[in-house]
Design a protein around this motif. Structure first.
Motif, PDB file in Angstrom:
ATOM      1  N   MET A   1       0.852  -1.170   0.000  1.00 26.55           N
ATOM      2  CA  MET A   1       0.000   0.000   0.000  1.00 26.55           C
ATOM      3  C   MET A   1       0.900   1.237   0.000  1.00 26.55           C
ATOM      4  N   ASP A   2       0.605   2.136  -0.910  1.00 27.69           N
ATOM      5  CA  ASP A   2       1.464   3.316  -1.012  1.00 27.69           C
ATOM      6  C   ASP A   2       1.015   4.429  -0.054  1.00 27.69           C
ATOM      7  N   ASP A   3       1.793   5.488  -0.042  1.00 27.98           N
ATOM      8  CA  ASP A   3       1.542   6.595   0.893  1.00 27.98           C
ATOM      9  C   ASP A   3       0.198   7.279   0.647  1.00 27.98           C
ATOM     10  N   GLU A   4      -0.184   7.392  -0.621  1.00 25.44           N
ATOM     11  CA  GLU A   4      -1.460   8.045  -0.939  1.00 25.44           C
ATOM     12  C   GLU A   4      -2.635   7.237  -0.389  1.00 25.44           C
ATOM     13  N   GLN A   5      -2.556   5.917  -0.518  1.00 26.99           N
ATOM     14  CA  GLN A   5      -3.630   5.073  -0.002  1.00 26.99           C
ATOM     15  C   GLN A   5      -3.676   5.129   1.525  1.00 26.99           C
ATOM     16  N   LYS A   6      -2.514   5.140   2.162  1.00 33.06           N
ATOM     17  CA  LYS A   6      -2.478   5.256   3.623  1.00 33.06           C
ATOM     18  C   LYS A   6      -3.074   6.578   4.078  1.00 33.06           C
ATOM     19  N   TRP A   7      -2.744   7.655   3.348  1.00 31.53           N
ATOM     20  CA  TRP A   7      -3.299   8.959   3.674  1.00 31.53           C
ATOM     21  C   TRP A   7      -4.819   8.942   3.516  1.00 31.53           C
ATOM     22  N   LEU A   8      -5.301   8.366   2.416  1.00 30.32           N
ATOM     23  CA  LEU A   8      -6.738   8.294   2.170  1.00 30.32           C
ATOM     24  C   LEU A   8      -7.447   7.512   3.268  1.00 30.32           C
ATOM     25  N   LEU A   9      -6.874   6.389   3.681  1.00 26.08           N
ATOM     26  CA  LEU A   9      -7.475   5.590   4.740  1.00 26.08           C
ATOM     27  C   LEU A   9      -7.523   6.367   6.054  1.00 26.08           C
ATOM     28  N   ALA A  10      -6.463   7.112   6.344  1.00 25.44           N
ATOM     29  CA  ALA A  10      -6.446   7.920   7.557  1.00 25.44           C
ATOM     30  C   ALA A  10      -7.520   9.014   7.493  1.00 25.44           C
ATOM     31  N   GLN A  11      -7.686   9.624   6.326  1.00 22.01           N
ATOM     32  CA  GLN A  11      -8.706  10.652   6.165  1.00 22.01           C
ATOM     33  C   GLN A  11     -10.111  10.065   6.326  1.00 22.01           C
ATOM     34  N   LEU A  12     -10.328   8.888   5.760  1.00 20.20           N
ATOM     35  CA  LEU A  12     -11.629   8.247   5.890  1.00 20.20           C
ATOM     36  C   LEU A  12     -11.917   7.873   7.341  1.00 20.20           C
ATOM     37  N   ASP A  13     -10.899   7.396   8.047  1.00 24.25           N
ATOM     38  CA  ASP A  13     -11.063   7.098   9.473  1.00 24.25           C
ATOM     39  C   ASP A  13     -11.451   8.353  10.250  1.00 24.25           C
ATOM     40  N   GLN A  14     -10.761   9.447   9.967  1.00 27.75           N
ATOM     41  CA  GLN A  14     -11.033  10.694  10.670  1.00 27.75           C
ATOM     42  C   GLN A  14     -12.439  11.200  10.359  1.00 27.75           C
ATOM     43  N   GLN A  15     -12.818  11.134   9.100  1.00 24.67           N
ATOM     44  CA  GLN A  15     -14.158  11.589   8.718  1.00 24.67           C
ATOM     45  C   GLN A  15     -15.241  10.734   9.379  1.00 24.67           C
ATOM     46  N   ALA A  16     -15.019   9.427   9.428  1.00 24.14           N
ATOM     47  CA  ALA A  16     -15.988   8.541  10.069  1.00 24.14           C
ATOM     48  C   ALA A  16     -16.079   8.841  11.559  1.00 24.14           C
ATOM     49  N   LYS A  17     -14.948   9.120  12.167  1.00 20.85           N
ATOM     50  CA  LYS A  17     -14.917   9.425  13.600  1.00 20.85           C
ATOM     51  C   LYS A  17     -15.641  10.737  13.897  1.00 20.85           C
ATOM     52  N   ASP A  18     -15.451  11.724  13.037  1.00 25.10           N
ATOM     53  CA  ASP A  18     -16.033  13.047  13.254  1.00 25.10           C
ATOM     54  C   ASP A  18     -17.499  13.153  12.831  1.00 25.10           C
TER      55      ASP A  18
END
Length: 59
Positions: A1-18
């Motif tokens: 998994m590349d850096d862009e995908q990791k960033w996207l997953l982190a953003q999706l986690d944050q959005q789901a949390k918020d």
């Protein structure tokens, strides 16, 4: 998994949390699962392609 995908997953986690809406949260979680599945399939297809290219029977 590349850096862009990791960033996207982190953003999706944050959005789901918020998110305060169940529907939005479900959308973010489903999108994250889709990104993970796509990543797996891309990796599998790259491996299959490499295997076919390096198959000595095909030389």
């Amino acid at each position: 998994m590349d850096d862009e995908q990791k960033w996207l997953l982190a953003q999706l986690d944050q959005q789901a949390k918020d998110s305060t809406s169940f529907i939005e949260r479900a959308l973010f979680v489903a999108t994250k699962e889709l990104v993970i599945e796509q990543s797996k399939r891309i990796e599998q297809h790259e491996g299959e392609l490499d295997g076919r290219i390096w198959n000595p029977d095909k030389w």
